[in-house]
Write a protein that holds these residues in place. Structure first.
Motif, PDB file in Angstrom:
ATOM      1  N   UNK A 233       8.784  -8.314 -13.179  1.00  0.00           N
ATOM      2  CA  UNK A 233       8.995  -6.878 -12.954  1.00  0.00           C
ATOM      3  C   UNK A 233       8.682  -6.549 -11.501  1.00  0.00           C
ATOM      4  N   UNK A 234       9.501  -5.699 -10.917  1.00  0.00           N
ATOM      5  CA  UNK A 234       9.315  -5.325  -9.509  1.00  0.00           C
ATOM      6  C   UNK A 234       7.888  -4.807  -9.306  1.00  0.00           C
ATOM      7  N   UNK A 235       7.167  -5.289  -8.269  1.00  0.00           N
ATOM      8  CA  UNK A 235       5.759  -4.881  -8.080  1.00  0.00           C
ATOM      9  C   UNK A 235       5.549  -3.376  -8.040  1.00  0.00           C
ATOM     10  N   UNK A 236       6.449  -2.625  -7.399  1.00  0.00           N
ATOM     11  CA  UNK A 236       6.258  -1.170  -7.333  1.00  0.00           C
ATOM     12  C   UNK A 236       6.447  -0.532  -8.709  1.00  0.00           C
ATOM     13  N   UNK A 237       7.366  -1.078  -9.504  1.00  0.00           N
ATOM     14  CA  UNK A 237       7.547  -0.589 -10.878  1.00  0.00           C
ATOM     15  C   UNK A 237       6.321  -0.939 -11.710  1.00  0.00           C
ATOM     16  N   UNK A 238       5.833  -2.152 -11.519  1.00  0.00           N
ATOM     17  CA  UNK A 238       4.650  -2.609 -12.261  1.00  0.00           C
ATOM     18  C   UNK A 238       3.450  -1.717 -11.966  1.00  0.00           C
ATOM     19  N   UNK A 239       3.341  -1.293 -10.726  1.00  0.00           N
ATOM     20  CA  UNK A 239       2.208  -0.467 -10.310  1.00  0.00           C
ATOM     21  C   UNK A 239       2.237   0.900 -10.979  1.00  0.00           C
ATOM     22  N   UNK A 240       3.405   1.489 -11.096  1.00  0.00           N
ATOM     23  CA  UNK A 240       3.502   2.863 -11.597  1.00  0.00           C
ATOM     24  C   UNK A 240       3.864   2.964 -13.079  1.00  0.00           C
ATOM     25  N   UNK A 241       4.586   1.966 -13.610  1.00  0.00           N
ATOM     26  CA  UNK A 241       5.057   2.061 -14.985  1.00  0.00           C
ATOM     27  C   UNK A 241       4.609   0.893 -15.847  1.00  0.00           C
TER      28      UNK A 241
END
Length: 790
Positions: A233-241
């Motif tokens: 999963x994309x790191x920025x997506x992982x961070x927020x979602x």
């Protein structure tokens, strides 16, 4: 070019070990360019990072924290002093900080070497901020590279970028052999299976769920099929979602009973393993959900390795798969995807035709050829300098225009427990005797919200939650606010008059204008709406603070009619207060100048930006000039002392000067600039901030560089060495405001061709004429007046 003098190229980009497509692209670009240059290429990477835990090695020479403006300015200085020949920028909107990535423009406009920018995204219907940001980057660049023909026409037709500036260079792809996929399947235990592959960082735009819903029909036609979803999963997506998207995909697999036919590899694979997966695949699929994607490294790799590709018609796919190099299907159409894949798997003639044409086309885009194209740009004999080179830099030019301390939360954390922020300290030691107050915790909410929007660090987020919890707890059921809390968490019963209510509304409004996540809006809005009816009962300062909160509320909800009405009523109340208290020689809101004076004109400057009523701006300017005339001596600020204040017709108290006056003045002056566009106010804003650093009556810094706190006041014989909440927050709010203003300052410098630093040396300044007699004119016998990165 001599072998012993390689071309020094700075690459501004993300870079491994950061996990993102731009980082991978830049790494491949460096390798291929180095091969083409045959020893004449020296890369220096300026890496944009979003994760504090990343650790870089060569060729990374400098790091930029994505959302820290000062890092962009320091990076520009570093590059300018590194004697580089050319600068290569990898541009993607989500990569750089600021609105629509605007911080990059601040950096580029300060650079002296020629800039070549590669655009990884071009938006076809940009909002004003996105268009402005991209145009600024293109204007600063000597050449702009786009990766397909559509990008060339979009830059010309939508952004008005001259065609002679634009170059077309495709996305590079690995130079791999044309192979039989069956040879590689044993590496993954897939012998005898027909394999379909999707790879890349996962996010909701990938459309994997559409492909999963196509699988039952594909399996019915060929039960040997297995679909591999390769990538974390994309790191920025992982961070927020978190992993919500992946979990939803896994649930679809269970619901459709696809467990034997779908494999998720939740990891970031290295290059060699990725090549093996590609070689093992029979069909490559990209079921993306919308067309607005101009480049795709993953699709380029699949085409380059000669895969039979089925894809939705996003922009990159339409060009890469044209002329029989792949099959295009409608967006979100699982049935058509299934039909296309079944046809490819069952018709050998189609399968091999797609493979052969894709592979042949890919030979023109292999990384060795792309490296040669970039090296030709980098090594051009007549690259222009963006400004005249000087053999010797002046002393002023060697100093960054952001000579301020790095914002720190060290002392704030020391003053905080799990209840909230202590009011007072003995030196740096929290003084529990006086407990807590809502006033300071509201200030802290404002400070942490602004800090987190510029420096998104976990500790700022944690502190914000602590302070926000405190002020929410301070609210009574009827919307009124309690201020003083003892150390044992009991509220005072009979509180003195205070302005905590107004500060809470200001704090809640700040969070609404800059929520750390959208989930905060509902909670904070409810609190704000419950209290706003009490604004009319406030004292004048409470009204001013409330105005600032309501103005921020309207930034998030500009159509909120009830807040607009209340804001106008409150602003008119301040106007009435001014008209009843002012005299020709005393244009002010009260008969005395006391504490936090600047909040009055600050509030009316802000209101003038919301309503088309010249009265607000007229009074704000008159009051602002009056306050400046009584606090700025033409060289430095000397604020009204709390030992006597300054009554009309009386004597002005020189001491004790409090940090809140400097903070209030800094914020007022930024609002004055926003309302008038008179850049003199930014000059004065910096001078007001410098009071903290020693530009005051005693020439003693109030900011403690060792503890990261701020002394509580400037006394006649020195400083009050206690470092309590109000003083430290005053410094932090002032510092954040100054850092925020550097984006404006840099644009003014570019417009004038005269920097703040040179202005200090030469004594020159350009400013708009003002209808109000300026403070400079009033004090010029003492001294003539003077005045981001991206």
């Amino acid at each position: 070019m001599a072998k012993d003098s390689p071309k020094k190229v700075v690459l501004i980009s993300s870079f491994p070990p950061r996990i993102c497509g731009i980082a991978t692209f830049t790494s491949d670009l460096i390798k291929s360019t180095a091969s083409a240059a045959k020893g004449e290429f020296e890369p220096l990477v300026v890496a944009v990072r979003s994760d504090n835990d990343l650790r870089y090695s060569d060729p990374v020479k400098f790091e930029i924290r994505q959302n820290v403006k000062s890092d962009y300015i320091c990076a520009a200085d570093y590059i300018n002093f590194s004697h580089v020949d050319v600068i290569s920028v990898q541009h993607e909107f989500g990569l750089f900080g600021g609105e629509a990535g605007a911080y990059l423009g601040l950096l580029l406009n300060r650079l002296k070497a020629p800039i070549i920018t590669t655009l990884h995204t071009v938006i076809d219907d940009p909002g004003p901020a996105y268009r402005k940001s991209l145009v600024e980057v293109c204007n600063a660049s000597y050449r702009v590279v786009t990766m397909n023909e559509r990008g060339v026409s979009m830059l010309r037709d939508i952004y008005d970028i001259p065609g002679k500036k634009v170059r077309l260079i495709a996305h590079g792809i690995p130079d791999l052999p044309f192979v039989d996929s069956n040879y590689y399947k044993h590496k993954f235990g897939l012998e005898g299976r027909r394999t379909i592959l999707t790879f890349g960082l996962l996010n909701k735009n990938k459309g994997i769920e559409v492909m999963l819903r196509a699988m039952p029909a594909i399996i019915k036609a060929d039960p040997s099929v297995v679909y591999i979803v390769l990538g974390m999963t994309h790191p920025s997506v992982l961070k927020h979602e978190g992993e919500s998207y992946r979990f939803s995909l896994q649930q679809i697999v269970k619901d459709l009973k696809l467990q034997e036919h779908v494999i998720f590899h939740n990891r970031f694979v290295k290059e060699e393993e990725l090549h093996n997966f590609l070689c093992a695949a029979d069909v490559y699929v990209t079921p993306y959900l919308n067309q607005e994607q101009l480049t795709s490294g993953t699709l380029s790799f699949a085409v380059g390795t000669g895969k039979a590709v089925v894809s939705t018609p996003y922009w990159a796919a339409m060009e890469l798969l044209a002329d029989g190099r792949g099959k295009l299907v409608r967006f979100s159409d699982s049935k058509q995807i299934a039909e296309a894949i079944v046809e490819v798997l069952q018709k050998d003639s189609l399968f091999y035709s797609l493979r052969r044409q894709a592979y042949d086309y890919g030979r023109t885009r292999t990384w060795p050829k792309i490296g040669q194209a970039y090296w030709k740009l980098f090594s051009a004999k007549r690259l222009p300098l963006r400004m005249a080179a000087k053999t010797t830099l002046s002393a002023a030019e060697t100093i960054s225009s952001i000579e301020v301390p790095e914002p720190s939360l060290d002392h704030i954390k020391k003053l905080t427990d799990d209840t909230g922020l202590y009011q007072h300290a003995k030196f740096t030691i929290p003084n529990r005797e006086y407990g807590y107050c809502t006033d300071d915790n509201a200030r802290a909410v404002i400070a942490m919200t602004k800090y987190y929007s510029q420096y998104p660090e976990p500790q700022a987020f944690e502190l914000l939650n602590t302070y926000l919890s405190f002020i929410i707890h301070s609210q009574n059921s009827d919307g009124s606010i309690r201020n003083f809390m003892n150390f044992d968490r009991t509220w005072w019963k009979d509180e003195p008059l205070n302005d905590a209510f107004g500060r809470v509304l200001w704090a809640l409004g700040t969070v609404m204008a800059h929520p750390p996540t959208p989930a905060y809006l509902s909670i904070v809005k409810d609190c704000f709406d419950r209290s706003v009816e009490h604004v009319a009962k406030q004292l004048p300062r409470g009204m001013a603070y409330s105005i600032l909160g309501m103005s921020d509320y309207l930034k998030q909800f500009p159509g909120a009619s009830d807040i607009k009405r209340q804001l106008e009523i409150t602003a008119n109340g301040l106007v009435t207060q001014y008209e009843e208290s002012s005299y020709p020689d005393w244009p002010w809101f009260e008969d005395v100048l006391t504490y936090d004076n600047a909040v009055f004109p600050h509030a009316l400057f802000v209101t003038s930006l919301t309503f088309d009523n010249p009265k607000y701006l007229e009074i704000a300017e008159k009051a602002c000039e009056f306050l400046l005339a009584n606090t700025f001596n033409g060289d430095l600020f000397s604020f009204i002392g709390c030992k006597g204040w300054y009554e009309r017709g009386g004597t002005r108290a020189a001491f004790d000067q409090q940090p809140i006056e400097a903070a209030s003045t800094v914020m007022m002056l930024r609002a004055a600039y926003d309302a008038t566009q008179n850049d003199r106010f930014l000059t004065l804003q910096r001078k007001a901030f410098d009071w903290f650093l020693g530009q005051n009556d005693l020439h003693i810094p109030l900011y403690d560089f060792r503890t990261k706190g701020c002394n509580d006041g400037l006394l006649r014989d020195g400083v009050n060495t206690n470092q309590g909440a109000e003083s430290t927050l005053s410094f932090l709010l002032s510092l954040l405001a100054i850092v925020e203003s550097y984006a404006i300052v840099d644009k003014i410098e570019a417009r004038k061709g005269l920097s703040l630093r040179d202005a200090k040396v030469t004594g020159k300044i350009t400013q708009k004429p003002s209808p109000i007699k300026s403070i400079a004119a009033k004090t010029k016998s003492k001294k003539d007046q003077v005045e981001e990165l991206a």
